[in-house]
Design a protein around this motif. Structure first.
Motif, PDB file in Angstrom:
ATOM      1  N   ARG A  56       0.852  -1.187   0.000  1.00  0.00           N
ATOM      2  CA  ARG A  56       0.000   0.000   0.000  1.00  0.00           C
ATOM      3  C   ARG A  56       0.884   1.231   0.000  1.00  0.00           C
ATOM      4  O   ARG A  56       1.797   1.369   0.817  1.00  0.00           O
ATOM      5  N   SER A  57       0.621   2.128  -0.930  1.00  0.00           N
ATOM      6  CA  SER A  57       1.416   3.353  -1.010  1.00  0.00           C
ATOM      7  C   SER A  57       1.052   4.296   0.127  1.00  0.00           C
ATOM      8  O   SER A  57       0.070   4.086   0.853  1.00  0.00           O
ATOM      9  N   GLY A  58       1.816   5.364   0.259  1.00  0.00           N
ATOM     10  CA  GLY A  58       1.513   6.371   1.269  1.00  0.00           C
ATOM     11  C   GLY A  58       0.187   7.046   1.034  1.00  0.00           C
ATOM     12  O   GLY A  58      -0.404   7.618   1.965  1.00  0.00           O
ATOM     13  N   SER A  59      -0.311   6.978  -0.209  1.00  0.00           N
ATOM     14  CA  SER A  59      -1.618   7.553  -0.541  1.00  0.00           C
ATOM     15  C   SER A  59      -2.745   6.540  -0.403  1.00  0.00           C
ATOM     16  O   SER A  59      -3.902   6.860  -0.694  1.00  0.00           O
ATOM     17  N   GLY A  60      -2.392   5.319   0.011  1.00  0.00           N
ATOM     18  CA  GLY A  60      -3.412   4.307   0.247  1.00  0.00           C
ATOM     19  C   GLY A  60      -3.758   3.445  -0.953  1.00  0.00           C
ATOM     20  O   GLY A  60      -4.679   2.623  -0.883  1.00  0.00           O
ATOM     21  N   ARG A  61      -3.047   3.624  -2.067  1.00  0.00           N
ATOM     22  CA  ARG A  61      -3.334   2.819  -3.251  1.00  0.00           C
ATOM     23  C   ARG A  61      -2.501   1.544  -3.262  1.00  0.00           C
ATOM     24  O   ARG A  61      -1.397   1.501  -2.712  1.00  0.00           O
ATOM     25  N   THR A  62      -3.041   0.518  -3.917  1.00  0.00           N
ATOM     26  CA  THR A  62      -2.337  -0.754  -4.023  1.00  0.00           C
ATOM     27  C   THR A  62      -1.290  -0.682  -5.124  1.00  0.00           C
ATOM     28  O   THR A  62      -1.575  -0.264  -6.244  1.00  0.00           O
ATOM     29  N   ILE A  63      -0.059  -1.070  -4.790  1.00  0.00           N
ATOM     30  CA  ILE A  63       1.046  -1.077  -5.747  1.00  0.00           C
ATOM     31  C   ILE A  63       1.395  -2.522  -6.073  1.00  0.00           C
ATOM     32  O   ILE A  63       1.825  -3.292  -5.195  1.00  0.00           O
ATOM     33  N   ALA A  64       1.178  -2.925  -7.317  1.00  0.00           N
ATOM     34  CA  ALA A  64       1.523  -4.282  -7.748  1.00  0.00           C
ATOM     35  C   ALA A  64       3.032  -4.409  -7.904  1.00  0.00           C
ATOM     36  O   ALA A  64       3.735  -3.427  -8.193  1.00  0.00           O
TER      37      ALA A  64
END
Length: 325
Positions: A56-64
């Protein structure tokens, strides 16, 4: 191969720009726009996590990711890059370094270094390199507002927060999150040629930014040490004249040696550097808010020689006094 190691909280901008810089270099060479001998293998890249799972990125998005970090077969032709995790406070760094994933990452970095791989990190990820012990006895930089915390944690490292990127034999460090672009260009210059790095920088419109100093905010560097608060007030009150180390020590009711030690522990700089920074901060304020000439501003912040003032102002801000108008 360039391997981007991502952890939860990774700054998406850092990861993205790192991937784009290596991809741009690969495209330039494959299309014949740049002639570099044998770069194909060096410009391959992967994005990995410790366990191969998305983060999970610092912005809350999932990073594959492309898979899990593997040290098997890693060697001198590989670069292990850790993009920063945006941290604003000392408490967030404390939390970051206490996490099991951070400790595992630091262990992996130390093992990769032992195998001869090049290491690179920006922003708070530089603390992982510090925790791994790979910066001991070396020069390094980190994001400017966490410099004092870095200096306290890793006294064996020669810290230079003025620099955007600091390069040693096999370890590169960079400042804040957007300094990751500068870091990756430095990595690219190392593994291929400086001319290819310059070509990619022009294509991506990345300016040469050797210093972070122009972005520093003195207020962010203030600490709770009463002795440092006293000398900061003393410097500000007498900013129009020369100030000696003995005066500062007397103000703080300590010896000059003790004062130097406490200033370095609290701010990661010498007493003289603190005086210069406060003078430059006041000068920048006057240049931005008044019509005073450069010569008048120099006098008001304690410089009898305008030429010396210009040199010091440029050193700490990356710009000329007139450019600060």
């Amino acid at each position: 191969m360039v391997i981007h190691l991502v952890l939860d909280g990774v700054a998406e901008s850092s990861l993205g720009v790192g991937i784009d810089i290596i991809s741009a270099a690969a495209r330039r060479t494959s299309s014949g726009l740049a002639q570099v001998a044998g770069p194909a293998k060096l410009l391959r890249q992967r994005v990995v996590s410790l366990d191969g799972q998305p983060v999970r990125s610092g912005s809350g998005r999932t990073i594959a990711v492309d898979g899990a970090l593997s040290l098997r077969g890693m060697g001198a032709s590989d670069v292990l890059v850790v993009p920063g995790i945006f941290s604003v406070t000392e408490q967030s760094i404390e939390s970051l370094l206490a996490q099991d994933s951070t400790k595992r990452a630091a262990t992996a970095l130390a093992c990769a270094a032992a195998k001869g791989a090049m290491l690179a990190a920006s922003c708070s990820a530089t603390f992982m390199l510090g925790a791994a012990g790979v910066l001991d006895g070396k020069r390094a930089t980190t994001t400017w507002w966490l410099g004092p915390e870095f200096a306290r944690r890793f006294p064996a490292v020669s810290l230079d927060t003025d620099r955007m990127v600091v390069e040693t034999a096999r370890v590169l460090t960079a400042g804040s999150a957007f300094a990751h672009a500068d870091l990756m260009l430095a990595v690219l210059a190392r593994i291929t040629t400086p001319s290819l790095a310059q070509l990619v920088a022009r294509y991506l419109v990345v300016d040469n930014r050797p210093s972070q100093a122009r972005y520093m905010v003195m207020e962010h560097l203030r600490v709770t040490d009463p002795a440092l608060q006293k000398i900061e007030r003393f410097i500000t009150q007498h900013i129009d004249r020369q100030i000696t180390l003995d005066e500062l020590a007397q103000c703080a009711s300590v010896s000059p040696r003790t004062l130097a030690r406490r200033v370095h522990a609290g701010l990661g700089m010498t007493p003289n550097e603190l005086v210069q920074r406060l003078r430059v901060a006041q000068a920048a304020h006057l240049l931005e808010t008044s019509n005073a000439s450069v010569e008048e501003v120099a006098t008001r912040v304690g410089y009898a020689d305008p030429a010396a003032f210009r040199r010091i102002f440029r050193r700490y801000t990356g710009a000329s006094p007139r450019g600060r108008r």
